[in-house]
Design a protein around this motif. Structure first.
Motif, mmCIF file in Angstrom:
data_model
loop_
_atom_site.group_PDB
_atom_site.id
_atom_site.type_symbol
_atom_site.label_atom_id
_atom_site.label_comp_id
_atom_site.label_asym_id
_atom_site.label_seq_id
_atom_site.Cartn_x
_atom_site.Cartn_y
_atom_site.Cartn_z
ATOM 1 N N SER A 93 -29.260 39.565 -58.158
ATOM 2 C CA SER A 93 -28.024 38.863 -57.794
ATOM 3 C C SER A 93 -26.795 39.507 -58.431
ATOM 4 C CB SER A 93 -28.100 37.402 -58.229
ATOM 5 O OG SER A 93 -27.953 37.301 -59.631
ATOM 6 N N TRP A 111 -27.079 42.348 -55.061
ATOM 7 C CA TRP A 111 -27.564 42.278 -53.680
ATOM 8 C C TRP A 111 -27.226 40.957 -53.003
ATOM 9 C CZ3 TRP A 111 -33.185 44.623 -53.494
ATOM 10 C CH2 TRP A 111 -33.123 45.970 -53.862
ATOM 11 N N TYR A 112 -27.028 39.900 -53.790
ATOM 12 C CA TYR A 112 -26.706 38.603 -53.191
ATOM 13 C C TYR A 112 -25.904 37.758 -54.164
ATOM 14 C CZ TYR A 112 -30.341 36.349 -56.033
ATOM 15 O OH TYR A 112 -31.091 35.872 -57.072
ATOM 16 N N THR A 114 -25.795 33.703 -55.165
ATOM 17 C CA THR A 114 -26.591 32.495 -55.016
ATOM 18 C C THR A 114 -25.908 31.490 -54.096
ATOM 19 O OG1 THR A 114 -27.482 32.812 -57.231
ATOM 20 C CG2 THR A 114 -27.731 30.619 -56.279
ATOM 21 N N THR A 116 -25.516 31.756 -50.828
ATOM 22 C CA THR A 116 -24.871 32.330 -49.644
ATOM 23 C C THR A 116 -25.931 32.897 -48.705
ATOM 24 O OG1 THR A 116 -24.633 34.557 -50.560
ATOM 25 C CG2 THR A 116 -22.863 32.974 -51.055
ATOM 26 N N THR A 118 -26.370 35.873 -48.006
ATOM 27 C CA THR A 118 -26.965 37.090 -48.572
ATOM 28 C C THR A 118 -28.233 36.755 -49.364
ATOM 29 O OG1 THR A 118 -25.480 36.984 -50.494
ATOM 30 C CG2 THR A 118 -24.789 38.383 -48.644
ATOM 31 N N GLU A 119 -28.263 35.591 -50.005
ATOM 32 C CA GLU A 119 -29.482 35.165 -50.701
ATOM 33 C C GLU A 119 -30.618 34.968 -49.703
ATOM 34 O OE1 GLU A 119 -31.341 31.429 -53.256
ATOM 35 O OE2 GLU A 119 -29.162 31.624 -53.137
ATOM 36 N N THR A 120 -30.301 34.385 -48.562
ATOM 37 C CA THR A 120 -31.311 34.178 -47.519
ATOM 38 C C THR A 120 -31.858 35.515 -47.024
ATOM 39 O OG1 THR A 120 -30.193 32.144 -46.847
ATOM 40 C CG2 THR A 120 -31.753 33.112 -45.270
ATOM 41 N N VAL A 122 -31.925 38.442 -48.669
ATOM 42 C CA VAL A 122 -32.734 39.061 -49.725
ATOM 43 C C VAL A 122 -34.088 38.368 -49.820
ATOM 44 C CG1 VAL A 122 -32.912 39.420 -52.225
ATOM 45 C CG2 VAL A 122 -30.792 39.988 -51.036
#
Length: 154
Positions: A93, A111-112, A114, A116, A118-120, A122
């Motif tokens: 993260s 990379w992401y 939390t 958002t 982008t977390e999904t 990853v």
């Protein structure tokens, strides 16, 4: 990373590595411990997210527990692996984890963020790679899974 994503990623990665459901589920429970342990006690992503704590426990307690009971060794070892995987997932993260000092600078790959999308993405990537590896190793065949479930229920 949200708790449900920690559990999902950890169970899939552990299953891809071991091919066993029980260690995967135990590690999945361990994957939320770093957050559970800090509730009301310490700031988020400080002492409970410091890799040194878990490395020290793995090197000292796990070998001693193996002398007591194979089951205790399995449970404690897999819980600690779940904690380590939690730290690795948080290390992807933007917020990162403390590497050298529990109250010090946090390092993350970014990379992401939390909570958002982008977390999904990853999480989906980790799960898909783990399932691909598990499939290549034969762990997703119906015969293998049936035998694994049979063992769990016995």
């Amino acid at each position: 990373m949200k708790w449900h994503n920690h559990k999902l990623c950890t169970v899939c990665v552990m299953f891809a590595v071991t091919g066993r459901l029980l260690p995967a589920f135990i590690a999945g429970l361990g994957s939320i411990l770093p957050d559970v342990l800090e509730v009301g006690l310490v700031r988020h992503r400080t002492l409970t997210h410091w890799p040194f704590v878990y490395a020290a426990l793995i090197l000292t307690i796990v070998p001693a527990i193996k002398l007591v009971s194979w089951w205790a060794w399995l449970i404690v070892g897999c819980l600690l692996i779940g904690c380590i995987l939690h730290l690795a997932e948080d290390g992807l993260s933007k917020g990162g984890i403390p590497l050298f000092n529990p109250a010090g600078k946090k390092y993350g790959l970014g990379w992401y963020i939390t909570g958002t999308i982008t977390e999904t993405f990853v999480t989906a990537g980790i799960v898909l790679v783990a399932l691909y590896i598990a499939g290549q190793r034969g762990f997703l065949s119906t015969d293998f899974l049936a035998e694994e479930i049979r063992w769990l229920l016995s």
